[in-house]
Design a protein around this motif. Structure first.
Motif, PDB file in Angstrom:
ATOM      1  N   ASP A  71       0.980  -1.114   0.000  1.00  0.00           N
ATOM      2  CA  ASP A  71      -0.149   0.007  -0.037  1.00  0.00           C
ATOM      3  C   ASP A  71       1.062   1.188   0.016  1.00  0.00           C
ATOM      4  N   GLY A  72       0.603   2.078  -1.147  1.00  0.00           N
ATOM      5  CA  GLY A  72       1.537   3.311  -1.319  1.00  0.00           C
ATOM      6  C   GLY A  72       1.230   4.463  -0.293  1.00  0.00           C
ATOM      7  N   GLY A  73       0.253   4.101   0.382  1.00  0.00           N
ATOM      8  CA  GLY A  73      -0.103   5.139   1.729  1.00  0.00           C
ATOM      9  C   GLY A  73      -1.294   5.899   1.358  1.00  0.00           C
ATOM     10  N   PRO A  74      -1.955   6.938   1.876  1.00  0.00           N
ATOM     11  CA  PRO A  74      -3.063   7.567   1.418  1.00  0.00           C
ATOM     12  C   PRO A  74      -3.084   8.196   0.306  1.00  0.00           C
ATOM     13  N   LEU A  75      -2.083   8.556  -0.389  1.00  0.00           N
ATOM     14  CA  LEU A  75      -1.795   9.508  -1.628  1.00  0.00           C
ATOM     15  C   LEU A  75      -2.070   8.549  -2.993  1.00  0.00           C
ATOM     16  N   SER A  76      -1.584   7.151  -2.428  1.00  0.00           N
ATOM     17  CA  SER A  76      -1.722   6.043  -3.500  1.00  0.00           C
ATOM     18  C   SER A  76      -3.044   5.786  -3.877  1.00  0.00           C
ATOM     19  N   PRO A  77      -3.453   5.662  -5.344  1.00  0.00           N
ATOM     20  CA  PRO A  77      -4.769   5.279  -5.539  1.00  0.00           C
ATOM     21  C   PRO A  77      -5.045   3.846  -5.490  1.00  0.00           C
ATOM     22  N   THR A  78      -3.885   2.947  -5.326  1.00  0.00           N
ATOM     23  CA  THR A  78      -3.985   1.627  -5.511  1.00  0.00           C
ATOM     24  C   THR A  78      -3.470   0.873  -4.263  1.00  0.00           C
ATOM     25  N   VAL A  79      -3.958  -0.507  -4.032  1.00  0.00           N
ATOM     26  CA  VAL A  79      -3.006  -1.419  -3.206  1.00  0.00           C
ATOM     27  C   VAL A  79      -2.630  -2.517  -4.170  1.00  0.00           C
ATOM     28  N   ASP A  80      -1.533  -3.061  -4.027  1.00  0.00           N
ATOM     29  CA  ASP A  80      -1.077  -4.188  -4.971  1.00  0.00           C
ATOM     30  C   ASP A  80      -0.925  -5.214  -3.924  1.00  0.00           C
ATOM     31  N   PHE A  81      -1.515  -6.458  -4.504  1.00  0.00           N
ATOM     32  CA  PHE A  81      -1.254  -7.759  -3.946  1.00  0.00           C
ATOM     33  C   PHE A  81      -0.589  -8.741  -4.654  1.00  0.00           C
ATOM     34  N   LEU A  82       0.596  -8.938  -4.053  1.00  0.00           N
ATOM     35  CA  LEU A  82       1.797  -9.820  -4.665  1.00  0.00           C
ATOM     36  C   LEU A  82       1.429 -10.957  -4.508  1.00  0.00           C
ATOM     37  N   SER A  83       1.075 -12.198  -5.375  1.00  0.00           N
ATOM     38  CA  SER A  83       1.142 -13.585  -4.976  1.00  0.00           C
ATOM     39  C   SER A  83       2.221 -13.890  -4.215  1.00  0.00           C
ATOM     40  N   HIS A  84       1.999 -14.823  -3.026  1.00  0.00           N
ATOM     41  CA  HIS A  84       3.314 -15.447  -2.246  1.00  0.00           C
ATOM     42  C   HIS A  84       3.027 -16.547  -1.594  1.00  0.00           C
ATOM     43  N   SER A  85       3.547 -17.246  -1.207  1.00  0.00           N
ATOM     44  CA  SER A  85       3.693 -18.351  -0.208  1.00  0.00           C
ATOM     45  C   SER A  85       4.579 -18.665   0.823  1.00  0.00           C
ATOM     46  N   VAL A  86       4.124 -19.034   1.997  1.00  0.00           N
ATOM     47  CA  VAL A  86       4.841 -19.046   3.128  1.00  0.00           C
ATOM     48  C   VAL A  86       4.607 -20.572   3.754  1.00  0.00           C
ATOM     49  N   VAL A  87       5.201 -20.887   4.681  1.00  0.00           N
ATOM     50  CA  VAL A  87       4.761 -22.026   5.430  1.00  0.00           C
ATOM     51  C   VAL A  87       4.333 -22.025   6.825  1.00  0.00           C
ATOM     52  N   ALA A  88       3.490 -22.952   7.169  1.00  0.00           N
ATOM     53  CA  ALA A  88       3.035 -22.971   8.582  1.00  0.00           C
ATOM     54  C   ALA A  88       3.710 -24.354   9.321  1.00  0.00           C
ATOM     55  N   ASP A  89       4.260 -24.237  10.527  1.00  0.00           N
ATOM     56  CA  ASP A  89       4.705 -25.098  11.347  1.00  0.00           C
ATOM     57  C   ASP A  89       3.529 -26.054  11.907  1.00  0.00           C
ATOM     58  N   PRO A  90       3.933 -26.863  12.580  1.00  0.00           N
ATOM     59  CA  PRO A  90       2.800 -27.837  13.334  1.00  0.00           C
ATOM     60  C   PRO A  90       1.945 -27.010  14.377  1.00  0.00           C
ATOM     61  N   SER A  91       2.445 -25.878  14.653  1.00  0.00           N
ATOM     62  CA  SER A  91       1.889 -25.022  15.760  1.00  0.00           C
ATOM     63  C   SER A  91       0.825 -24.201  15.278  1.00  0.00           C
ATOM     64  N   GLY A  92       1.266 -24.054  13.766  1.00  0.00           N
ATOM     65  CA  GLY A  92       0.212 -23.058  12.993  1.00  0.00           C
ATOM     66  C   GLY A  92       1.070 -21.740  12.786  1.00  0.00           C
ATOM     67  N   ASN A  93       2.315 -21.480  13.351  1.00  0.00           N
ATOM     68  CA  ASN A  93       3.280 -20.217  13.291  1.00  0.00           C
ATOM     69  C   ASN A  93       3.521 -20.314  11.773  1.00  0.00           C
ATOM     70  N   LEU A  94       3.459 -19.119  11.126  1.00  0.00           N
ATOM     71  CA  LEU A  94       4.050 -18.758   9.923  1.00  0.00           C
ATOM     72  C   LEU A  94       5.333 -18.682   9.844  1.00  0.00           C
ATOM     73  N   HIS A  95       6.035 -18.982   8.728  1.00  0.00           N
ATOM     74  CA  HIS A  95       7.376 -18.559   8.580  1.00  0.00           C
ATOM     75  C   HIS A  95       7.738 -18.262   7.087  1.00  0.00           C
ATOM     76  N   GLU A  96       8.473 -17.224   6.733  1.00  0.00           N
ATOM     77  CA  GLU A  96       8.869 -16.896   5.481  1.00  0.00           C
ATOM     78  C   GLU A  96      10.322 -17.606   5.213  1.00  0.00           C
ATOM     79  N   VAL A  97      10.308 -18.371   4.095  1.00  0.00           N
ATOM     80  CA  VAL A  97      11.454 -18.996   3.876  1.00  0.00           C
ATOM     81  C   VAL A  97      11.922 -18.819   2.777  1.00  0.00           C
ATOM     82  N   THR A  98      11.563 -17.878   1.896  1.00  0.00           N
ATOM     83  CA  THR A  98      12.217 -17.277   0.615  1.00  0.00           C
ATOM     84  C   THR A  98      12.964 -15.971   0.830  1.00  0.00           C
TER      85      THR A  98
END
Length: 140
Positions: A71-98
């Motif tokens: 999100d470029g902030g209040p003056l930006s007309p758009t929000v970009d959503f970039l496709s991404h994948s992370v992993v969850a461990d057995p407890s459900g905690n997310l980890h960025e591995v890339t």
């Protein structure tokens, strides 16, 4: 059953982007965890494959599909959503591995659609625009 038509229509993609925008308060910064996949460090900017390979190699981890929120902030007309994948461990905690080459970390928002729908939406976005980015146009 898919949430989207075949292929997804522009109104469906616009509506999905709007639901992501409405859920941005749920996005979280996911801590980076250094991992080796097949004996080598995870490849930079290759999140979907890294996560798939890690989950195959170590079934205690599960793939979590979603979007990095830019999100470029209040003056930006758009929000970009970039496709991404992370992993969850057995407890459900997310980890960025890339390792990412972004200048600053971006919050991650789970997709909350099926694996198949996520893959299909990303495939269509890449086909239409050359990248797996969903754009939401903010209302003035």
């Amino acid at each position: 059953m898919s949430k989207f038509s075949d292929p997804p229509t522009e109104p469906e993609l616009v509506a999905y982007a709007a639901t992501l925008h409405a859920r941005m308060h749920e996005a979280q910064f996911v801590p980076f965890t250094q991992v080796n996949i097949a004996g080598a460090p995870a490849r930079p900017n290759n999140c979907h494959e890294n996560v798939n390979l890690l989950a195959e190699e170590n079934p205690t981890f599960t793939a979590v599909r979603g979007w990095l929120c830019v999100d470029g902030g209040p003056l930006s007309p758009t929000v970009d959503f970039l496709s991404h994948s992370v992993v969850a461990d057995p407890s459900g905690n997310l980890h960025e591995v890339t390792p990412l080459r972004a200048l600053e970390p971006r919050p991650f928002l789970p997709a909350l659609i099926s694996e198949e729908d996520f893959a299909y939406v990303v495939e269509v976005l890449v086909r239409l625009s050359g990248q797996g980015t969903l754009v939401h146009h903010k209302k003035p």
